[in-house]
Write a protein that holds these residues in place. Structure first.
Motif, mmCIF file in Angstrom:
data_model
loop_
_atom_site.group_PDB
_atom_site.id
_atom_site.type_symbol
_atom_site.label_atom_id
_atom_site.label_comp_id
_atom_site.label_asym_id
_atom_site.label_seq_id
_atom_site.Cartn_x
_atom_site.Cartn_y
_atom_site.Cartn_z
ATOM 1 N N THR B 30 0.834 -1.195 0.000
ATOM 2 C CA THR B 30 0.000 0.000 0.000
ATOM 3 C C THR B 30 0.870 1.247 0.000
ATOM 4 O O THR B 30 2.057 1.197 0.237
ATOM 5 N N TRP B 31 0.198 2.368 -0.213
ATOM 6 C CA TRP B 31 0.843 3.666 -0.299
ATOM 7 C C TRP B 31 1.744 3.931 0.903
ATOM 8 O O TRP B 31 2.933 4.183 0.779
ATOM 9 N N ALA B 32 1.147 3.800 2.089
ATOM 10 C CA ALA B 32 1.883 4.190 3.286
ATOM 11 C C ALA B 32 2.949 3.181 3.662
ATOM 12 O O ALA B 32 3.925 3.522 4.305
ATOM 13 N N MET B 103 4.985 20.519 4.357
ATOM 14 C CA MET B 103 4.049 20.134 3.298
ATOM 15 C C MET B 103 3.179 21.313 2.872
ATOM 16 O O MET B 103 2.201 21.139 2.156
ATOM 17 N N PRO B 128 5.602 16.722 -4.500
ATOM 18 C CA PRO B 128 5.049 15.373 -4.713
ATOM 19 C C PRO B 128 6.126 14.292 -4.849
ATOM 20 O O PRO B 128 5.966 13.173 -4.369
ATOM 21 N N SER B 131 7.531 13.452 -1.389
ATOM 22 C CA SER B 131 6.511 12.716 -0.624
ATOM 23 C C SER B 131 6.425 11.270 -1.106
ATOM 24 O O SER B 131 6.321 10.340 -0.305
ATOM 25 N N ILE B 137 2.805 10.937 1.660
ATOM 26 C CA ILE B 137 2.490 11.558 2.950
ATOM 27 C C ILE B 137 1.050 12.035 2.849
ATOM 28 O O ILE B 137 0.779 13.145 2.397
ATOM 29 N N LEU B 138 0.133 11.182 3.260
ATOM 30 C CA LEU B 138 -1.296 11.458 3.076
ATOM 31 C C LEU B 138 -1.987 11.793 4.388
ATOM 32 O O LEU B 138 -3.190 11.598 4.535
ATOM 33 N N GLY B 139 -1.239 12.303 5.313
ATOM 34 C CA GLY B 139 -1.765 12.739 6.594
ATOM 35 C C GLY B 139 -0.590 13.193 7.428
ATOM 36 O O GLY B 139 0.531 12.744 7.187
ATOM 37 N N LEU B 140 -0.847 14.080 8.352
ATOM 38 C CA LEU B 140 0.250 14.628 9.151
ATOM 39 C C LEU B 140 -0.107 14.574 10.633
ATOM 40 O O LEU B 140 -1.283 14.559 10.963
ATOM 41 N N GLU B 157 3.296 7.558 12.622
ATOM 42 C CA GLU B 157 2.125 8.285 12.129
ATOM 43 C C GLU B 157 1.496 8.970 13.330
ATOM 44 O O GLU B 157 1.181 8.321 14.308
#
Lengths: 159, 180
Positions: B30-32, B103, B128, B131, B137-140, B157
């Motif tokens: 997955t992405w993360a 970001m 981008p 990241s 980086i879909l959340g901080l 996270e």
């Protein structure tokens, strides 16, 4: 302790204390505009939205990301449009511009997911904006942690 | 001298099939999670937003590096930065280097908060590509703890301003410095 010493301590420490208070107020402002003000009847869970998107080719809503460009550019819900961060005047202006030609009955789904739900600075102002424009069918995707953890990592559709 | 082995047609077919599978498979990494712990920290160079000098991640090899992705619009990020500033002061001599990656969409707001929070470590802007290098980086906030050999040991996270993270930092500073 001499009066002069006390006065010097006061003069030294007061600006630091005032600065700390100002910082605390500034960061708490981000929390004050949190998503918790949105009525629960307007909230949709990610699993439900994903199921709806899987069920039909045409999404039941116009999906608007009201967060930050740096997030949208990486990944967003498939079919979503970028509508600017709700926490900023420019963002709200873009949101108004995006929806201005739509009928007020248009089903709309807002989401952000930049931060944990209670800290998101964008979603509540965007919701308020659409309420002020009298849109009657607005839903909000409730993202508890962030877009990565609660949507992309679950394998839900992204682009 | 023997010729290097040529890939057979079957090998090529297997590689192609695997590639198509990984691209299409919903259970692909997955992405993360695509940057795994214990993998080399992806190298990058970006300009410091305070003095515009280049900041090379590779230049920090030999130090324990805490990479912190943050943004001015992220309340939990702003709340944890004073703790990072304290850690940078407290553990600088033992070899800790914190690196902030903003970001924000523009550096102006980030620079303002660098001054307001008296950030005492380099801050660069994300994009981008950067990241993506770090798995998206879909959340901080998101942070990475990199050991002295340049290997990612942890991905955090959410907020790290707690005693547990500090204990992990100290442990890594001690372990790493004990190595020859």
């Amino acid at each position: 302790m001499s009066t002069q010493h006390t006065r010097r301590n006061f003069l030294l420490h007061t600006p630091v204390a005032l600065g700390a208070i100002a910082l605390a107020l500034d960061t708490s402002r981000l929390q004050a505009e949190s998503a918790t003000t949105i009525p629960s009847s307007a909230l949709l869970e990610p699993a439900f939205v994903n199921a709806q998107l899987q069920r039909s080719h045409a999404a039941p809503w116009k999906i608007l990301q009201v967060g930050f460009h740096s997030m949208f550019d990486q990944k967003h819900i498939r079919g979503a449009m970028y509508a600017g961060p709700g926490s900023q005047p420019d963002g709200l202006a873009l949101l108004r511009q995006t929806v201005q030609a739509w009928p007020h009955t248009q089903p709309i789904l807002l989401y952000c997911g930049c931060c944990p739900w209670t800290h998101c600075p964008n979603i509540a102002p965007a919701w308020d904006q659409l309420q002020a424009m009298r849109f009657s069918s607005v839903k909000v995707l409730r993202i508890d942690n962030n877009f990565g953890a609660d949507w992309a990592d679950k394998g839900y559709p992204v682009a | 001298m023997p010729e290097p082995a040529q890939p057979s047609r079957r090998n090529l077919l297997q590689a192609l099939t695997a590639g198509v599978f990984l691209y299409a498979c919903p259970f692909a990494p997955t992405w993360a999670s695509s940057i795994a712990a214990r993998s080399p920290a992806p190298d990058f160079t970006r300009s410091s937003i305070t003095n515009h000098t280049p900041v090379h991640l590779r230049a920090f090899r030999g130090k324990v590096v805490l990479i912190n992705f943050w943004a001015t619009w992220c309340g939990p990020c702003l709340a944890e930065i004073p703790q990072l500033v304290t850690w940078q002061n407290r553990y600088r001599a033992q070899g800790l280097q914190i690196l902030g990656i903003s970001m924000d969409d523009s550096s102006r707001a980030a620079l303002d908060w660098v001054h307001r929070l008296s950030i005492n470590y380099p801050v660069v802007m994300s994009d981008p590509r950067l990241s993506l290098l770090y798995g998206g980086i879909l959340g901080l906030p998101v942070s990475f703890l990199v050991d002295r050999a340049g290997v990612v040991q942890r991905r955090y996270e959410g907020s790290i301003a707690g005693s547990q993270t500090e204990q992990e930092l100290v442990r890594m500073l001690r372990q790493s410095s004990a190595k020859p």
